[in-house]
Enzyme design. Sequence first.
Site, PDB file in Angstrom:
ATOM      1  N   CYS A   1       0.873  -1.173   0.000  1.00 13.69           N
ATOM      2  CA  CYS A   1       0.000   0.000   0.000  1.00 13.69           C
ATOM      3  C   CYS A   1       0.912   1.225   0.000  1.00 13.69           C
ATOM      4  O   CYS A   1       1.992   1.189  -0.579  1.00 13.69           O
ATOM      5  CB  CYS A   1      -0.944  -0.010   1.208  1.00 13.69           C
ATOM      6  SG  CYS A   1      -0.092  -0.020   2.787  1.00 13.69           S
ATOM      7  N   MET A   2       0.524   2.301   0.669  1.00 12.23           N
ATOM      8  CA  MET A   2       1.316   3.524   0.624  1.00 12.23           C
ATOM      9  C   MET A   2       2.623   3.415   1.395  1.00 12.23           C
ATOM     10  O   MET A   2       3.614   4.053   1.055  1.00 12.23           O
ATOM     11  CB  MET A   2       0.513   4.707   1.183  1.00 12.23           C
ATOM     12  CG  MET A   2      -0.461   5.295   0.188  1.00 12.23           C
ATOM     13  SD  MET A   2      -1.226   6.791   0.816  1.00 12.23           S
ATOM     14  CE  MET A   2       0.155   7.928   0.775  1.00 12.23           C
TER      15      MET A   2
END
Length: 480
Positions: free
Chosen positions: A31-32
């Site tokens: 993800c981020m």
Amino acid sequence: MNKKNGQYEALALAILKKVGGPQNISSVTHCMTRLRFNLKDSNIPNDDEVKKISGVLGVARSGGQYQVVIGQTVSDVYAALLDVSKGKLTAEPPIDLNVDKDLEKKNKLSLKNIGNAILNKLAGSLTPLIPVLMVGGVFKMLMTILGPQMLKILAVNSDLYRTFAFVGDACFYFLPILVGYTAAKQFHTSKVLGMLLGAIMLQPDFVKISMSKAAFSIYGIPMFKVNYASSIIPIILTVWVMSYVYAFLNKHIGPTLRTIFVAPITVAIMLPISLCVLGPLGGIIGDGFSTMLVKFGNQGGVATILTIVTIGALWEFMVLTGMHLVLMTTLLLVFTQVGHEGVVSVGALCATFAVSGVALGAALKAAKSKKDRALFWGFFVSAFIGGVTEPTLYGLILPHKRTFLSLMIGGACGALYGAIAKIINYMPAGASNFLSVLGFSGGVSVMNLINAIIAAGIAFSVAALATYLIGYQSKISSTK
């Protein structure tokens, strides 16, 4: 191979080995900020060993996944992970950035979880601003060192001093705009609208309205006057609510009209919510809390001591929310009436030195991390010499929850000594760095200054020792 790619590959290899190699990985995505592994045997990784890998910020086990927190370079590390697996792992689409929001919803509703969620969003909104805060800290430090407070090399009206001033001030004055962007990333909403709502708070005509005594309303709703310069809480609350408004409009307005109407309607809805409710909320709460402290502090005896200790422990948190402004107003009012003050300024002095102590303790503790050590030493210099505590507050104390305790202990201990010694401040607008103790040099006895130095030293030393012993490793793992 360039140096950075080599670092990513080394990090990827170390992680791959600790999670059991490609043969133990069913799938991996990111993800981020995190690598997210679905492992065949989740008992193989030793969390403590994985955390020790240089470049790993933390580990989490959630939603059936083994998550390794990397930070903003996660996509580079993920690419390197695929390369070093020699084809045994294949690329998968990055996870929807709302995945952590979904996981958070599964947590039981409790004061602890609510508190952690608030700190998560604060840290996630403020940590990306560390470079800006360091710029502001360095330029303000140069003003202090080269200006009339210390070396007297630069005059206040010189071009270079004024250049340092407007650069340093800009880094803090326009925080609502910068936080509007970073908070929008945290709440997965429009970044440009987040910045716009922050800019509205600082628009020159609006600032004049806020500073005037004349009544003003938004759509007929009375507006409580607030100065939003350098504030962070009002814009974070605003962007949080905006994320729901924006998402609702995006869902219910068709694709043809969405581009034209969603943004203007969002801003139109948020104006009264932001300027009449959310923005003033911190000020209203702060006024009540600060007024209570002032009244309690005027009682004398044990009540005054407890008030000073409370201010010493909580001053920096009040600064974060703007709750300190009433106390500052009271401090100045007392000065104009009697020429000195011995409650608010004592707690504030010790709290400020405690911030420097936390930075020093973390710098000494970070022996195994060159990156953290260099950053924390920068925070220390900025706070102790430059008198700018924001980099330490936003870059160290908020992201590392353990340091909250160290800050409070240091500030309270120093304030307790200062309260018992009954030290008095004779300079309401002195330096905010280590020279701030000189404000206690007036009066009929030199012991007032000596006791002020001792109080500040206690706050500094206790905060540094507590940080070194307690540590700073307890990170907010869900920060994006």
